[in-house]
Structure formats: structure tokens, C-alpha cells
Design an enzyme around this catalytic site. Structure first.
Site, mmCIF file in Angstrom:
data_model
loop_
_atom_site.group_PDB
_atom_site.id
_atom_site.type_symbol
_atom_site.label_atom_id
_atom_site.label_comp_id
_atom_site.label_asym_id
_atom_site.label_seq_id
_atom_site.Cartn_x
_atom_site.Cartn_y
_atom_site.Cartn_z
ATOM 1 C CG ASN A 49 -3.042 4.525 4.061
ATOM 2 O OD1 ASN A 49 -2.462 4.635 2.979
ATOM 3 N ND2 ASN A 49 -4.254 4.018 4.191
ATOM 4 C CG ASP A 105 -5.744 6.941 2.111
ATOM 5 O OD1 ASP A 105 -4.644 6.374 2.094
ATOM 6 O OD2 ASP A 105 -6.658 6.616 1.321
ATOM 7 C CG ASN A 128 -2.163 0.825 1.062
ATOM 8 O OD1 ASN A 128 -2.749 0.902 -0.018
ATOM 9 N ND2 ASN A 128 -2.538 1.511 2.122
#
Ligand code: BGC
Ligand code: CA
Length: 306
Positions: free
Chosen positions: A151, A203, A106
Site C-alpha cells: 500500500n 493505506d 492491490n
């Protein structure tokens, strides 16, 4: 500046736009659509539409490296040459990935010494089975476990702090950071979205040249800016609920680019938010900092010894 200063930089219907990244050298913005495996490349002054390369798998984030980009995909970390095209070179595998499932890579970013910090996201975006890694000299070392959605990675301009969030906790942590050795100290909760009554989950982020931390609130439809002490100083409402990450770009690094998503919107939501999935931009009250390049690949000697 107000929310009306937010513009559409590139009208797109991305599923999960992410990882905007500005190359000062190339005056080019790169970003990805994670779910479709796309890497986009766009020179804002060219008058041309963004170009894109399709990878064979999901791509969580990208970083700059000499002559190209690193891409942390579902199955591992690849090196791609610029301009985009040609066969990627596989640098390391993602141990959490398995064919047909597992945790993909991610959010990620390089520190000033050129290490790549990159986390994973749980296969079900919920279980605490993902992790945070540091990729240095060919080795992908696990630095934090029990994460659900890694994140928010960023560094203070003096490199004394590493910021990180596990999105579902709605808290942003900061770790004392030693850029020379790449070691981190005990983390502290630096921002708690619940205590501030802010909607959404934290995020992707970027730190400006004044040391202020900007982060997209996924599901909160806004971008927020925090002072180095963790105080909320500004909030910008966006024309869609799922912004994912921010990056400073443009000639003077004073344009804030914002990626957004359409995933998690049903047909009604997509009709209501026609700009969801586009690349947005706004003038920033402070300039950004150039992103460091990854420069810690395995040396030739190390590779030969394997
Ligand atoms: C992930 C998404 C997730 C979002 C919000 C992103 O970094 O890639 O899959 O939905 O964070 O938590
Ligand atoms: Ca993200």
C-alpha cells in the site's frame, strides 16, 4: 479548515472503495470498488451520478494511460479504453494469482517516467507472501518480497523518493529513487504510526505539490498529512472508520477525494456509520499534482519477437 469541511461527494455503499484517480485531461475522477470489480467514473461538474463498469474479477487499482486506463485486477494488468466499455486488453498476468485464490493486485501508481508500480496483497491479508512490482516495457519485475499488504505507493515531486508501506507493519518506508533508471536504494523507516500513537494502518496515499504526503488510516477513521521530513502536520477525522485512499482533483487540483469501505463493519457498524462506503471530499490546503500516465507498454517490436 476543520473536520466539518468534509463532504459526501457521491453517496455510495461500496464494499472496498479504492484508488481514486483524477484525469486533468478529462476533468473526471475514476475509482474502484475492489471487492465488486467496479470501476467508477464521475465528472463532478456534470450534475450526473457516477457511472460504473463491472469487471469479471476484483480490481485493486487503476492508472491513467494514453486513451484509457490500466486496471490491475486479481489475475493481471488490463488496458481499458475511455470512455469505459468494450473488451479490456490483457497486458500481463499476475504470477501470484491462481484460479480460485492466490494474491490479488492491490495499490499502485505510475512514476514520472510512466512505469507502473503495483503491489499485491496476501490471500489471507496476513501472511508475508505478497510483493511489490514494477511494470516496465512489458515486463513485470518483482522489486520487493515478504510483503503482506502492499500500500501507500507515492513519489516525492522531485522523484527522489519512493514511498511504500506494508500496512500491517504500520510503518511507511521511503526508498531513494532514480526515476531515469527506475532503481531504488536502501529503504528507511520514514514514519512509524506506533511511535506517533496514531490509530489504524497506513493505506492509500498521495503527495501534494509542496511534497507533503497524505495517507488514509484504515481502521483509524482519519486522513493524515506528513511533511517531507516525516513530521505529522495535520489530521482530519472522518465520518467512518475505514478510509482507504486519497487523490487530488477538481479544476485546480485542490479538492481531496477520499474513498472509504464498508468491509470489516458488521450490521451495527454499518448502522452507526451511514457514510461508510461513500466517496468523500474536502478542500485541501495545498494543490495536488497531475498523475503521470503509464507510457511504458511493450513496444510493437518486442511483442512481435515473442
Ligand atoms: C486492501 C484491503 C485492506 C486494507 C487495509 C487495502 O489496500 O485492499 O483489502 O483491508 O488495505 O489494510
Ligand atoms: Ca489500498
Amino acid at each position: 479548515m476543520n473536520d466539518n469541511d468534509i463532504k459526501v461527494a457521491a453517496e455510495l455503499r461500496m464494499s472496498l472503495g479504492e484508488s481514486p484517480l483524477w484525469s486533468v485531461e478529462r476533468q473526471t475522477l475514476y475509482w474502484v470498488d475492489i471487492n465488486n470489480g467496479y470501476i467508477y467514473s464521475w465528472r463532478p461538474n456534470s450534475g450526473k451520478a457516477p457511472e460504473r463498469l463491472e469487471l469479471a474479477e476484483k480490481v485493486g487499482c487503476i492508472a491513467l494511460c494514453e486513451d484509457g486506463l490500466l486496471a490491475a485486477t486479481a489475475s493481471g494488468i488490463l488496458r481499458l479504453r475511455l470512455p469505459l466499455g468494450g473488451e479490456p486488453e490483457r497486458l500481463v498476468a499476475n504470477a501470484e494469482w491462481r484460479e480460485g485464490g492466490g494474491n490479488r493486485f492491490n495499490d499502485g501508481r505510475c512514476d514520472a517516467a510512466g512505469r507502473l508500480w503495483v503491489g499485491t496483497i496476501a490471500f489471507d491479508e496476513q501472511s508475508p507472501v505478497a510483493a511489490l512490482y514494477c511494470f516496465d516495457q512489458g515486463e513485470l519485475a518483482c522489486r520487493r518480497t515478504n510483503v503482506s499488504i502492499s500500500n501507500g505507493l507515492a513519489f516525492s515531486p522531485d522523484q527522489r523518493w519512493l514511498y511504500h508501506t506494508d500496512s500491517l507493519t504500520r510503518r511507511i518506508l521511503r526508498y531513494p529513487f532514480d526515476v531515469r533508471s527506475g532503481t531504488t536504494g536502501e529503504p528507511e523507516t520514514w514514519v512509524d504510526l506506533a511511535a506517533l500513537d496514531l490509530p489504524g494502518v497506513p493505506d492509500g496515499a498521495a503527495v501534494d505539490s509542496e511534497g507533503y504526503y497524505w495517507i488514509a488510516l484504515y481502521g483509524g477513521g482519519s486522513i493524515v498529512r506528513f511533511s517531507p521530513k516525516g513530521g505529522l502536520v495535520a489530521s482530519y477525522a472522518l465520518p467512518c472508520p475505514h478510509p482507504t485512499m486519497v487523490a487530488f482533483g477538481g479544476r485546480d487540483l485542490r479538492t481531496l477525494y477520499i474513498t472509504t469501505a464498508t468491509q470489516h463493519l458488521d450490521a451495527e457498524g454499518k448502522a452507526r456509520w451511514p457514510l461508510a462506503g461513500s466517496l468523500l471530499s474536502m478542500p485541501a490546503p495545498a494543490s495536488g499534482l497531475p498523475e503521470p500516465k503509464f507510457s511504458r507498454g511493450a513496444s510493437r517490436a518486442t511483442q512481435c519477437a515473442k
